[in-house]
Scaffold this active site. Sequence first.
Site, mmCIF file in Angstrom:
data_model
loop_
_atom_site.group_PDB
_atom_site.id
_atom_site.type_symbol
_atom_site.label_atom_id
_atom_site.label_comp_id
_atom_site.label_asym_id
_atom_site.label_seq_id
_atom_site.Cartn_x
_atom_site.Cartn_y
_atom_site.Cartn_z
ATOM 1 C CD GLU A 129 -8.963 -0.546 1.095
ATOM 2 O OE1 GLU A 129 -8.222 -1.179 0.312
ATOM 3 O OE2 GLU A 129 -8.730 -0.421 2.309
ATOM 4 C CG ASP A 168 -7.700 2.664 0.940
ATOM 5 O OD1 ASP A 168 -8.786 3.272 1.057
ATOM 6 O OD2 ASP A 168 -7.145 2.066 1.886
ATOM 7 C CB SER A 213 -0.884 -0.045 1.255
ATOM 8 O OG SER A 213 -1.589 1.176 1.412
ATOM 9 C CE LYS A 256 -7.188 -1.658 7.252
ATOM 10 N NZ LYS A 256 -7.330 -0.192 7.200
ATOM 11 C CG ASP A 277 -10.439 -0.164 5.614
ATOM 12 O OD1 ASP A 277 -10.758 -0.525 6.759
ATOM 13 O OD2 ASP A 277 -9.287 0.264 5.358
ATOM 14 C CE LYS A 293 -3.727 4.021 2.291
ATOM 15 N NZ LYS A 293 -4.974 3.528 2.917
ATOM 16 C CE LYS A 326 -4.882 0.093 0.495
ATOM 17 N NZ LYS A 326 -5.574 -0.628 1.587
ATOM 18 N N GLY A 386 -4.138 -3.848 6.462
ATOM 19 C CA GLY A 386 -3.046 -3.532 7.382
ATOM 20 C C GLY A 386 -3.190 -2.157 7.989
#
Length: 373
Positions: free
Chosen positions: A215, A189, A136, A264, A240, A164, A162, A292
């Site tokens: 996400e 995400d 990520s 998570k 999430d 951000k 992934k 994570g």
Amino acid sequence: MRYRSLTVEQLELPLVEPFETSFGVELRRQFLLVSLRSSDGLVGWGECVATREPLYSEESTGGAWAFIHENVVPRWRQRPPTALKGVRDLMRPFRGNRMAKSAIEQAALDLEARAKRRALSSWFGGRRRRIEVGVSVGIQSTPAALARRVGAYLEQGYRRIKIKVMPGWDVLPLAALRRAYPSIELWVDANQGYPASRVDTVRSWAERYEIRQVEQPFPDRALSAHAALARNAPFRVCLDESVVDADSLEEALRLGAVQSLNVKAGRVGGPVAGIALARRATRAGAVAWVGGMLESGIGRAHSVALASHPVFTLPGDISASDRYYREEILERPFVLNADGTLDVPSGVGIGVELDPRAHRRALRRRKTYTLGR
Ligand code: OSB
Ligand code: MG
């Protein structure tokens, strides 16, 4: 099981590089470790993934510390549990505080598995000896810097990236990445960064840059915006922050707002709930994978044990120790295999041991509560 004491520790570890998301920048990870000691001297460990500031969710390190001190310990002493189930039962009446509850449940699970001389992974029903992982990648200073960063991760062996995103950091970085790496498996995400009114905007760049999974683009309560984005989409919508318990998952499934579930343990109140939610999501036709929270080695070992369970079918946000920290607090850090996997430790419990010196260097405060004899 006879529980003798519970210890809460606050630690701080500098990240190898700042981790920026739509909700803020982290330079150092502050977190709690919880350990449970049995009468025969065995110790189980868990990690509370709450952050110093309550930005990802309402939980914070200080709040989790206070919850354990003022609520969990007094209730524990009133009616001491004798097994894992009793530990879960004693915390159940308390609302929220899922990250703190998860840390305690993890410690109890590790202890139980150690007492039974079994690996936690196999005790969970985990069958994999290696788990597939991705990375990520936080918001970078420029699209070119992002492409360089991703290039380095690909070279190390990560097979799924992934990134951000947030308003103002989407089209240009995605265009630069796709130009550099036309065929990599790419997820994004947004950590709730887009208003629910932006369904069409998110859809347009996600389609244009062939994003496989989007996400949590919208606020946690905006389930219908996620459902609208998912309608006929060529990508999976992943939740999430929106899913914290069985009810929130049920509602998301009913609306068609979730094709992929980021699990998570901390967000849902523990690994046991995490497996149950993943099972439910899978039965409804979604996929589940382990997310994570920039964990230290203890939390990472729990994530690895969890991800060895067959209900999780996509690569997790569980990168090697050196992606996060220069100095891991474990004797043996997690290392990426050339095929983009991490080994599942085979030792008892979570299968890792703390490095006493690294642990001491990261330690900021500690408190031990006697629970019994
Ligand atoms: O939304 O998945 C998230 C880290 C902190 C808070 C929220 C998230 C993340 C990550 C990092 O994406 C995942 C990792 O630990 O590698
Ligand atoms: Mg996320």
